[in-house]
Enzyme design. Structure first.
Site, PDB file in Angstrom:
ATOM      1  N   ALA A   1     -15.109 -18.131   3.752  1.00  0.00           N
ATOM      2  CA  ALA A   1     -16.304 -17.518   4.338  1.00  0.00           C
ATOM      3  C   ALA A   1     -15.908 -16.446   5.358  1.00  0.00           C
ATOM      4  CB  ALA A   1     -17.171 -18.589   4.995  1.00  0.00           C
TER       5      ALA A   1
ATOM      6  N   ASN B   1     -12.063  -1.682   5.242  1.00  0.00           N
ATOM      7  CA  ASN B   1     -10.654  -1.645   4.840  1.00  0.00           C
ATOM      8  C   ASN B   1     -10.154  -0.214   4.649  1.00  0.00           C
ATOM      9  OD1 ASN B   1     -11.869  -0.993   2.345  1.00  0.00           O
ATOM     10  ND2 ASN B   1     -10.141  -1.857   1.232  1.00  0.00           N
TER      11      ASN B   1
ATOM     12  N   SER C   1       0.815  -1.221   0.000  1.00  0.00           N
ATOM     13  CA  SER C   1       0.000   0.000   0.000  1.00  0.00           C
ATOM     14  C   SER C   1       0.852   1.277   0.000  1.00  0.00           C
ATOM     15  CB  SER C   1      -0.951   0.008   1.196  1.00  0.00           C
ATOM     16  OG  SER C   1      -1.872  -1.050   1.054  1.00  0.00           O
TER      17      SER C   1
ATOM     18  N   GLN D   1      -8.633  -1.784  -5.126  1.00  0.00           N
ATOM     19  CA  GLN D   1      -9.132  -1.344  -3.817  1.00  0.00           C
ATOM     20  C   GLN D   1      -8.358  -0.115  -3.343  1.00  0.00           C
ATOM     21  OE1 GLN D   1      -7.638  -1.678  -0.510  1.00  0.00           O
ATOM     22  NE2 GLN D   1      -5.735  -2.275  -1.499  1.00  0.00           N
TER      23      GLN D   1
ATOM     24  N   LYS E   1      -9.736  -6.013   9.907  1.00  0.00           N
ATOM     25  CA  LYS E   1     -10.832  -5.475   9.088  1.00  0.00           C
ATOM     26  C   LYS E   1     -12.207  -5.580   9.752  1.00  0.00           C
ATOM     27  CE  LYS E   1      -8.699  -6.089   4.590  1.00  0.00           C
ATOM     28  NZ  LYS E   1      -8.850  -6.569   3.221  1.00  0.00           N
TER      29      LYS E   1
ATOM     30  N   ASP F   1     -12.861  -3.129  -0.828  1.00  0.00           N
ATOM     31  CA  ASP F   1     -12.454  -4.474  -1.283  1.00  0.00           C
ATOM     32  C   ASP F   1     -13.474  -5.057  -2.257  1.00  0.00           C
ATOM     33  OD1 ASP F   1     -10.070  -4.800   0.098  1.00  0.00           O
ATOM     34  OD2 ASP F   1     -11.052  -5.589   1.884  1.00  0.00           O
TER      35      ASP F   1
ATOM     36  N   GLY G   1      -3.486 -11.713  -7.565  1.00  0.00           N
ATOM     37  CA  GLY G   1      -3.999 -10.922  -6.440  1.00  0.00           C
ATOM     38  C   GLY G   1      -3.708  -9.435  -6.480  1.00  0.00           C
TER      39      GLY G   1
HETATM   40  P1  ATR Z   1     -10.226 -12.676   6.052  1.00  0.00           P
HETATM   41  O1  ATR Z   1     -10.927 -11.623   6.864  1.00  0.00           O
HETATM   42  O2  ATR Z   1      -8.911 -12.219   5.517  1.00  0.00           O
HETATM   43  O3  ATR Z   1     -11.080 -13.268   4.990  1.00  0.00           O
HETATM   44  P2  ATR Z   1     -10.724 -14.738   8.002  1.00  0.00           P
HETATM   45  O4  ATR Z   1     -11.965 -14.026   8.386  1.00  0.00           O
HETATM   46  O5  ATR Z   1      -9.819 -15.224   9.082  1.00  0.00           O
HETATM   47  O6  ATR Z   1      -9.816 -13.841   7.075  1.00  0.00           O
HETATM   48  O7  ATR Z   1     -11.139 -15.956   7.045  1.00  0.00           O
HETATM   49  C1  ATR Z   1     -10.211 -16.821   6.529  1.00  0.00           C
HETATM   50  C2  ATR Z   1     -10.898 -17.781   5.578  1.00  0.00           C
HETATM   51  O8  ATR Z   1      -9.915 -18.662   5.032  1.00  0.00           O
HETATM   52  C3  ATR Z   1     -11.910 -18.700   6.251  1.00  0.00           C
HETATM   53  O9  ATR Z   1     -12.915 -19.028   5.302  1.00  0.00           O
HETATM   54  C4  ATR Z   1     -11.080 -19.949   6.598  1.00  0.00           C
HETATM   55  O10 ATR Z   1     -11.805 -21.134   6.697  1.00  0.00           O
HETATM   56  P3  ATR Z   1     -12.487 -21.586   8.100  1.00  0.00           P
HETATM   57  O11 ATR Z   1     -13.775 -20.830   8.195  1.00  0.00           O
HETATM   58  O12 ATR Z   1     -12.688 -23.065   7.960  1.00  0.00           O
HETATM   59  O13 ATR Z   1     -11.513 -21.236   9.184  1.00  0.00           O
HETATM   60  C5  ATR Z   1     -10.194 -20.007   5.381  1.00  0.00           C
HETATM   61  N1  ATR Z   1      -8.930 -20.715   5.659  1.00  0.00           N
HETATM   62  C6  ATR Z   1      -7.891 -20.260   6.371  1.00  0.00           C
HETATM   63  N2  ATR Z   1      -6.901 -21.178   6.399  1.00  0.00           N
HETATM   64  C7  ATR Z   1      -7.348 -22.245   5.685  1.00  0.00           C
HETATM   65  C8  ATR Z   1      -6.804 -23.518   5.345  1.00  0.00           C
HETATM   66  N3  ATR Z   1      -5.577 -23.881   5.737  1.00  0.00           N
HETATM   67  N4  ATR Z   1      -7.558 -24.358   4.593  1.00  0.00           N
HETATM   68  C9  ATR Z   1      -8.794 -24.004   4.175  1.00  0.00           C
HETATM   69  N5  ATR Z   1      -9.365 -22.802   4.464  1.00  0.00           N
HETATM   70  C10 ATR Z   1      -8.653 -21.940   5.212  1.00  0.00           C
END
Ligand code: ATR
Length: 275
Positions: free
Chosen positions: A129, A90, A17, A242, A69, A105, A235
């Site tokens: 999610a 963000n 950034s 954004q 966030k 975002d 990415g």
């Molecule tokens: P952000 O705000 O950056 O999206 P987050 O809210 O912590 O971060 O969400 C991370 C996402 O990545 C979640 O969907 C998480 O899945 P879970 O709900 O099962 O935790 C997913 N994620 C993170 N590490 C993962 C992994 N090793 N394998 C599969 N999904 C992963």
């Protein structure tokens, strides 16, 4: 006197950034500076204090990145409706001592996608999610895609899907659905998580696959997609769009996107990443 902007998050040593925003500030000759404000998650009061003291430190606005966030929302005086719906901020604008939370975002992800594909009427799969997935799934749906959500923890996919009237999907159901748009909104593919949530049989040759991971740009998922003949979106495209949205909220003028883009790619090159 110069106004101060910056990014709040942890860790920030690889944040791209500052190079984008400082290049734009310099190009337009603005009296401003964009810094990094690393806030250690081990210090529970640090984020609140940063927000309460933003006036004292003459901070006119800031970006918010992982892991804050969602948490930052507690310290906002107002949000824009999109940030509220998506549940993640963000971008913060300090408007006469009122902190206003925005989300760029969601629009950034859609602009990155629309560089390679139309969206309305297409079947889209969002992986994840969390906060990023919420923003992307919500906007894909708003743009008229038919959106499905896959997540490691299925209940969270169900919750998100129910909230935005989307469909949760299990891993084994993905291949037969022949998704046209696929977006990875998880950290899987970055750093130590050097793997892909999808295998080749779950991607079509006419799919467009986007990853929000920026380190590395070409994640395992995108490599698999490329081998399959699919189009890929790395990415940094979402990161750029954004940031353009943030700049325009802070400075109330059109951002010099070309300048920001050049600065971004120069920084990526020096990091050993090329287009
Ligand atoms: P952000 O705000 O950056 O999206 P987050 O809210 O912590 O971060 O969400 C991370 C996402 O990545 C979640 O969907 C998480 O899945 P879970 O709900 O099962 O935790 C997913 N994620 C993170 N590490 C993962 C992994 N090793 N394998 C599969 N999904 C992963």
């Amino acid at each position: 006197m110069s106004s101060i902007y910056g990014v709040v998050g942890f860790p920030l040593e690889h944040s791209l950034s500052p190079v984008m925003h400082n290049a734009a500030i310099k190009h337009l000759g603005l009296e401003a500076e964009y810094k990094t404000f690393e806030i250690d998650p081990a210090e529970p009061e640090a984020l609140a204090n940063f927000c309460y003291e933003s006036d004292l430190n003459q901070i006119a606005g800031f970006s918010v990145t992982m892991p804050y966030k969602q948490q930052i929302m507690d310290y906002m005086d107002h949000y824009d409706p999109l940030a509220k719906i998506v549940g993640s901020v963000n971008t913060v604008v300090n408007e006469d001592s009122m902190l206003i939370g925005h989300n760029t975002d969601a629009a950034g992800a859609m602009q990155a996608l629309q560089e390679k594909t139309k969206v309305p009427g297409l079947r889209a799969l969002v992986l994840g999610a969390g906060g990023a997935a919420r923003a992307i799934a919500y906007s894909l749906n708003e743009f008229g895609a038919d959106v499905f959500v896959f997540n490691r923890t299925f209940e969270k996919a169900e919750e998100l899907a129910a909230e935005f009237k989307l469909e949760p999907i299990e891993h084994r159901q993905i291949a037969p659905m022949k998704f046209h748009i696929i977006v990875n909104a998880t950290p899987v593919g970055s750093g130590a998580l050097n793997e892909s949530l999808l295998s080749a049989d779950q991607i079509q040759s006419n799919s467009v696959v986007m990853d929000i991971v920026t380190q590395p740009l070409e994640t395992k998922l995108l490599q698999t997609a490329k081998e399959k003949g699919a189009q890929i979106i790395t990415g940094e495209r979402m990161l750029l769009h954004q940031a353009v949205g943030q700049f325009e909220l802070w400075f109330d003028q059109k951002a010099p996107m070309d300048v920001m883009e050049q600065a971004l790619y120069k920084a990526l090159e020096s990091r050993g990443e090329s287009r």
